[in-house]
Motif scaffolding. Structure first.
Motif, PDB file in Angstrom:
ATOM      1  N   ARG A 111      -8.037  10.223  -3.503  1.00  0.00           N
ATOM      2  CA  ARG A 111      -9.272  10.902  -3.094  1.00  0.00           C
ATOM      3  C   ARG A 111      -9.138  12.406  -3.317  1.00  0.00           C
ATOM      4  NH1 ARG A 111      -9.829   8.931   2.081  1.00  0.00           N
ATOM      5  NH2 ARG A 111     -10.877   7.081   1.237  1.00  0.00           N
ATOM      6  N   ALA A 163      -8.263  -0.479  -3.569  1.00  0.00           N
ATOM      7  CA  ALA A 163      -8.779   0.339  -2.463  1.00  0.00           C
ATOM      8  C   ALA A 163      -7.726   1.321  -1.973  1.00  0.00           C
ATOM      9  CB  ALA A 163      -9.263  -0.554  -1.322  1.00  0.00           C
ATOM     10  N   LYS A 167      -7.497   4.123  -4.476  1.00  0.00           N
ATOM     11  CA  LYS A 167      -8.656   5.024  -4.380  1.00  0.00           C
ATOM     12  C   LYS A 167      -8.479   5.985  -3.205  1.00  0.00           C
ATOM     13  CE  LYS A 167     -12.103   4.836  -6.454  1.00  0.00           C
ATOM     14  NZ  LYS A 167     -12.571   5.486  -7.718  1.00  0.00           N
ATOM     15  N   ARG A 168      -7.987   5.472  -2.087  1.00  0.00           N
ATOM     16  CA  ARG A 168      -7.768   6.344  -0.928  1.00  0.00           C
ATOM     17  C   ARG A 168      -6.710   7.396  -1.241  1.00  0.00           C
ATOM     18  NH1 ARG A 168      -8.132   1.389   1.861  1.00  0.00           N
ATOM     19  NH2 ARG A 168      -5.850   1.221   2.014  1.00  0.00           N
ATOM     20  N   GLU A 215       0.830  -1.203   0.000  1.00  0.00           N
ATOM     21  CA  GLU A 215       0.000   0.000   0.000  1.00  0.00           C
ATOM     22  C   GLU A 215       0.865   1.254   0.000  1.00  0.00           C
ATOM     23  OE1 GLU A 215      -3.135   0.092   2.820  1.00  0.00           O
ATOM     24  OE2 GLU A 215      -4.042  -1.780   2.119  1.00  0.00           O
TER      25      GLU A 215
END
Length: 317
Positions: A115, A108, A111-112, A68
């Motif tokens: 944002r 995910a 996407k974070r 991540e």
């Protein structure tokens, strides 16, 4: 980065659109070889084409050790792909890459990290890169990526369907994938380096577009031979033929093999010569490469400062 044109909803399988295709390979190769020299781009015109290549890039990480944190760093680069002082000197603001492309489990996180922007997140799926999984599992992976928030999904086809000329099987597979994508736009990866002939490339392109692909894409980047101007020319002419028949504009994405700013310009010249200016924007043209960004920034830096920056001064994607 979205297009206001209608999506490609597809057609029935129309084999008569492509079953008589015959390609003069030497002629296509000569045409492709001439493209890099067809437009002499200097100074501010060259810089504009380099900036356009940046905004049409799918900034990508597809490594087994992705985390991540790595995805967050990639997304930060997508937000600010070129050093702010260089953009300020050129009077440019708001430049981002066309998308960020990751594995489904990293959607995910992407996407974070993105944002507050309109940068799409693309996900590979369907057992990338080989695609040799049962269809139900490939469809489940598409649905997972979609449910994680992917805006675009890059799927891989079953090459055996092309090599065996089983067009109904290829069409049915792609239609099922298109349905599984739901609102996410679908890029169909043809893996052209595995398809053996330019006729196969052309026919697979037509089937993918008839099945509803929003973009057709040359390669996964993992084949022995990835994007070349020759196969890209064949695919672009298939896009043009499909547009002439249906009025639907399908996008194009070369992936793998584009490493230099010179390559980025050559592929944009191809789009301009074969499909027109409408295909020089992110909604219809993407470049699947990340290592390319470093050379684009280096050339842009040279345009602004008149000298080449040392490699350590440019942030790597």
């Amino acid at each position: 980065m979205t297009d206001d044109a209608p999506r490609n909803s597809g057609t029935e399988l129309q084999t008569d659109w492509f079953d008589t295709i015959r390609i003069n390979t030497p002629a296509v190769e000569r045409r492709a070889a001439s493209l890099p020299s067809r437009r002499s781009l200097k100074k501010e015109w060259q810089a504009a084409w380099l900036l356009n290549a940046v905004r049409c890039m799918d900034l990508t990480t597809l490594s087994g050790d992705d985390t991540e944190d790595r995805v967050a760093r990639l997304c930060a680069k997508a937000r600010q792909p070129i050093a702010p002082d260089l953009l300020d000197a050129m009077g440019v603001s708001g430049l981002t890459t066309g998308a960020v492309c990751v594995y489904p489990t990293m959607v995910a996180a992407a996407k974070r990290a993105l944002r507050g922007t309109d940068i799409p997140v693309a996900s590979v799926a369907t057992g990338f890169p080989a695609g040799l999984m049962p269809l139900n599992l490939r469809l489940a992976e598409i649905e997972y990526a979609r449910d994680q928030g992917a805006d675009e999904i890059d799927i891989v086809i079953t090459r055996a369907h092309v090599l065996q000329a089983d067009w109904p099987a290829l069409y049915d597979e792609l239609r099922a994938m298109r349905q599984a994508c739901g609102p996410a736009r679908m890029k169909a990866i043809l893996a052209t380096g595995d398809l053996k002939s330019l006729e196969n490339v052309a026919r697979a392109s037509h089937v993918a577009m008839q099945a509803g692909a929003d973009w057709i894409k040359t390669s996964t980047g993992k084949e022995g031979v990835n994007a070349t101007l020759t196969v890209s020319l064949v695919m672009c002419r298939a896009i043009r033929d499909h547009h002439d028949r249906t009025g639907i504009a399908v996008g194009f994405k070369p992936a793998g093999g584009l490493k230099t700013a010179k390559d980025a310009i050559a592929w944009q010249v191809l789009m301009r010569e074969e499909l027109g200016r409408d295909w020089l924007r992110p909604a219809r043209f993407r470049i699947g490469a990340s290592s390319l960004l470093g050379d684009l920034e280096r050339q842009i830096s040279h345009h602004v400062t008149g000298r080449y920056a040392a490699a350590h001064r440019l942030t790597m994607a």
